[in-house]
Write an enzyme that holds these catalytic residues in place. Sequence first.
Site, mmCIF file in Angstrom:
data_model
loop_
_atom_site.group_PDB
_atom_site.id
_atom_site.type_symbol
_atom_site.label_atom_id
_atom_site.label_comp_id
_atom_site.label_asym_id
_atom_site.label_seq_id
_atom_site.Cartn_x
_atom_site.Cartn_y
_atom_site.Cartn_z
ATOM 1 N N CYS A 25 0.838 -1.205 0.000
ATOM 2 C CA CYS A 25 0.000 0.000 0.000
ATOM 3 C C CYS A 25 0.873 1.255 0.000
ATOM 4 O O CYS A 25 1.552 1.546 0.990
ATOM 5 C CB CYS A 25 -0.935 -0.057 1.216
ATOM 6 S SG CYS A 25 -1.609 1.511 1.766
ATOM 7 N N CYS A 44 0.185 3.944 2.638
ATOM 8 C CA CYS A 44 0.607 3.465 3.964
ATOM 9 C C CYS A 44 2.088 3.735 4.164
ATOM 10 O O CYS A 44 2.507 4.201 5.229
ATOM 11 C CB CYS A 44 0.369 1.958 4.103
ATOM 12 S SG CYS A 44 -1.349 1.469 3.938
#
Length: 149
Positions: free
Chosen positions: A69, A72
């Site tokens: 991600c 993230c």
Amino acid sequence: MAKENLVVCGKCGGVNRLPPSRNARDAKCGKCGSKLFSGHPEDVDAQTFDRQVTRSSVPVVVDIWAPWCGPCKMMAPAYEAAASELEPHVRLIKLNSDNEQAVAAKLGIRSIPTMILFRGGHEIGRTSGAMTAGQIVRWVRDHLPTAAA
Ligand code: ZN
């Protein structure tokens, strides 16, 4: 009578009792000797996550993330900076949703990064999407009484 604080070690999950007068920032875990607050959010597994949320008297923020991600990863340094600002009044931990899919499912995670704030074992706030360190700190403090943050 002053209440003692229950602090769960981020490394070994040991529960430490700290008198409120003690500076928690310098405190070490009675079980493994690690600093209880390192300013570095530890990755937790299902068991440690559960202990942090249910046993800690300190509010807990968990960042649910995954290695694939992008946002993230972008948020990781901000999360770390927020940890050094908020600790030892708030504990910040990370949960890798790829490794701990059952926990992520139980929490009803639909998108990542998602941050959830727990106090006394209850969810009191949730937000999704990457944030800056300042935004994370403000989000956490907005959900806690001034004395706790
Ligand atoms: Zn420990």
